[in-house]
Design an enzyme around this catalytic site. Structure first.
Site, short mmCIF file in Angstrom:
data_model
loop_
_atom_site.label_atom_id
_atom_site.label_comp_id
_atom_site.label_asym_id
_atom_site.label_seq_id
_atom_site.Cartn_x
_atom_site.Cartn_y
_atom_site.Cartn_z
N LYS A 116 -10.65 34.65 -23.65
CA LYS A 116 -10.28 33.93 -23.06
C LYS A 116 -9.36 32.57 -23.38
CE LYS A 116 -12.52 35.94 -19.82
NZ LYS A 116 -13.21 37.03 -20.23
N HIS A 235 -18.17 39.66 -8.45
CA HIS A 235 -16.91 39.52 -9.42
C HIS A 235 -16.67 40.90 -9.55
CE1 HIS A 235 -17.25 35.18 -9.80
NE2 HIS A 235 -18.50 35.52 -9.84
N ARG A 297 -6.82 48.04 -21.67
CA ARG A 297 -7.43 49.38 -21.45
C ARG A 297 -6.86 49.71 -20.54
NH1 ARG A 297 -11.62 48.41 -18.26
NH2 ARG A 297 -12.44 46.55 -17.63
#
Length: 658
Positions: A116, A235, A297
């Site tokens: 990230k 989440h 993906r």
């Protein structure tokens, strides 16, 4: 076009890929663990290869086994689906090194977006807006806290290598930061083998907006518009829709253009998703939407994009992997209507979304021309403890959002699953919330409204009445059909519709009494036989005065539901007969679906209060069931190794002295 394809995945995405490949004339090979030997994707494929024991770490996550299976079967290409090895750059490289076609982005692109902090640095260079935060190399606790203090609380600590909600903590004040950091680092190290973190400003009214992008090996990149995935719990996404509610054309153009720049920055080929977080406190505005991460993906929620664009994204993947150019240019893509998707999970939403495992003895989806069901299981299959508990995706496409919401809520409420518990009723209630209907969705909405989303603890009086009707007919050797509906109409309904139903009530004198039991509670239902015929024939009379109560035959019981929340109701002995009241009070019920691993008593044996009677294994944990009081085992319905459904009576204890 490639001629043969191995699918390195399982479940609904494997089934979906197989069906699309078959339509293109491509031979398909499935891989499977021991637990999936009879799975739907295995039976759909042209060939199948066993790759190891049930745990994913011993099968679906072992790249060498998958490549060996491709070589052994002559496959030309490998499609990873999503999850498992789909974003593993090392596996992608190994596939390519083996001379096989990798149906996915280049390994370098996966790596570029996999961490990230590095991904955000690339996005800043590509003029893609990113959330304010700290991405630095100094990982000392003191430096991280100082950065969080400078950003201003609340902040979000996120694992650099994280995903799926793991390695993530919200911190509301400076005093809580150090403990949250230590916890986040431990989870990150355990889940990803990398305890590095980054710090982001936490958005108080967040919406999760993502853009579907697609690139080819000829340098073309397009977007297929945005999705809103804000309705989440822990989440994890629950409901997804396209387009995003409240998104105007100027904001859409800005966010989609930023997504294309992001994809081009890493020379992206194939299907990918650029995820953004939006501060929705004053509506969706381009200057309040920031890049979060990229999923390299296909996404679980891709069907809503397919619905509004009319494109098959799996077919796009296969064509691009075969070296073809993208099937459409940007100016050939447009939004048509509105689509929503709900994830049907095997879980108990009222018990902290705990997974539910066991056989799918009943799996019934509604029939609707505008409803698409993506699933990897069938009735008679089993939800195992080894994999993601998603049973199916329900996708509805309509002309506008209101119609799509209504259609999906109806579909969720009409989905019946037993004995595994599901979130179907929860989904219907969520889709019916005023805030959801108004498009006021945020990532915290579900947590904020959990009490409003709770299902019934058991069947209500009307459901008990209809269940008693079905059981009464069975007892009279007039077995009802395997599925039928009944209705208790209120007294102010049209007299012709409610004829014969007056007087059908609980605990009232009449010519017939039926004693029933559900979840350990005994009810006595009194009625006239003619009234029972009226209820039984409800579906032939029709009428929409209230929501139908549906019954499904289930062994010696009936399953009763008014939505997707099912309860088993059984005949019980009337109170007042010798020992019957005490026996019903001494019923020991299965608290959840599971397997009996030990039976420690026998019929007729004397037991004492608190004595363990049997052991039930469920969700990888053992649960000891004990005697509620001193007494004798009057009934034993459990055997070692037996699978039992939630609420079933396993043992009855007759009180001492009775």
């Amino acid at each position: 076009m490639i001629q043969s394809l191995l699918i390195a995945n399982r479940g609904e995405i494997a089934c979906r890929i197989i069906r699309t490949a078959r339509a293109l004339g491509i031979r398909t090979i499935a891989v499977h663990s021991d637990a999936d030997a009879q799975a739907l994707h295995v039976r759909l494929a042209d060939a199948a290869v066993a790759i190891g024991p049930a745990p994913a770490r011993d099968s679906y996550l072992v790249g060498e086994k998958i490549i060996a299976a491709a070589r052994a079967t002559g496959a030309q290409a490998i499609h990873p689906g999503y999850g498992f090895l789909s974003e593993n750059a090392d596996f992608a490289e190994a596939v390519i090194a083996a001379g096989l076609v990798w149906v996915g982005p280049r390994p370098d692109s996966i790596r570029a977006m996999g961490l990230k902090d590095a991904a955000k640095a690339r996005m800043i260079a590509a003029n893609v807006p990113v959330t304010p935060g700290y991405l630095g190399e100094d990982q000392s606790a003191e430096r991280l806290k100082a950065e969080a203090d400078a950003i201003g609380y609340p902040v979000l600590i996120k694992a650099v290598a994280g995903g799926g909600g793991k390695g993530m903590r919200r911190v509301d004040d400076a005093a809580a930061f150090m403990d949250a950091l230590a916890s986040c680092k431990r989870e990150a190290a355990s889940s990803f083998g990398d305890d590095r973190v980054l710090i982001e400003k936490y958005i108080l009214s967040p919406r999760h907006i993502e853009v579907q992008v697609f690139g080819d090996s000829h340098g073309n990149v397009v977007h297929l518009f945005e999705r809103d995935c804000s309705l989440q719990r822990r989440h994890q996404k629950v409901i997804e829709e396209a387009p995003a509610p409240g998104m105007d054309e100027a904001t859409r153009e800005a966010i989609c253009a930023a997504a294309v720049r992001a994809a081009k920055a890493v020379d992206y080929v194939g299907a990918g998703t650029i995820e953004f977080i939006a501060d929705a406190s004053n509506g969706l505005r381009a200057d309040r939407i920031w890049f979060m991460e990229m999923n390299t993906r296909l996404q679980v929620e891709h069907p809503v994009t397919e619905a509004i664009t009319g494109q098959d994204l799996v077919e796009w993947q296969l064509r691009v992997a075969s070296g073809e150019a993208l099937p459409k240019r940007q100016d050939e893509l447009a939004i048509d209507g509105w689509a929503l998707e709900a994830r049907l999970y095997a879980e108990d939403a009222d018990r902290g979304f705990l997974p539910s495992i066991g056989p799918l003895d009943l799996l019934s989806f509604p029939e609707d021309d505008g409803l698409r069901i993506d699933t990897g299981v069938e009735q008679g299959a089993e939800v195992s403890p080894y994999y993601d508990p998603m049973i199916a995706k329900l996708i509805v496409h309509r002309e506008d959002r209101d119609a799509a919401l209504e259609g999906l809520a109806t579909a969720a409420g009409s989905t019946l699953v037993w004995p595994v518990r599901t979130n179907a009723g929860f989904l219907e209630r969520l889709l019916s919330l005023d805030a959801v209907r108004a498009g006021q969705v945020t990532t915290g909405l579900i947590e904020q409204r959990l009490e409003d989303l709770r299902g019934p603890a058991g069947p209500d009086g009307d459901m008990i009445r209809v269940a008693a009707a079905g059981l009464y007919m069975t007892r009279r050797d007039e077995t009802p059909p395997s599925f039928w509906t009944g209705m208790i109409l209120s007294s102010d309904e049209d007299a012709s519709a409610s004829a014969g139903l007056a007087g059908f009530r609980l605990n009232a004198p009449s010519s017939v009494r039926v004693t029933v039991e559900s979840l350990g509670e005994v009810s006595v239902v009194a009625f006239d036989p003619a009234e029972i015929e009226s209820i039984y024939e409800y579906d032939e009379r029709g009428g929409d005065a209230a929501r139908p109560i549906e019954l499904t035959a289930w062994g010696d019981a009936v399953l009763v539901s008014r939505a997707a929340d099912l309860f088993a109701v059984r005949l019980a002995e009337p109170r007042g007969t010798a020992g019957a009241g005490a026996a019903s009070d001494g019923a020991v019920l299965a608290p959840m679906p599971g397997r009996v691993t030990a039976v420690e008593v026998s019929a007729g044996e004397a037991v004492t209060k608190g004595q363990r009677l049997l052991t039930l294994e469920a969700m990888k944990m053992e649960h000891g069931l004990t005697a509620p009081f001193d007494g004798t085992i009057a009934e034993l319905n459990a055997a070692t190794g037996a699978q039992v459904s939630e609420g079933s009576v396993l043992v009855r204890v007759e009180p001492a002295g009775e």
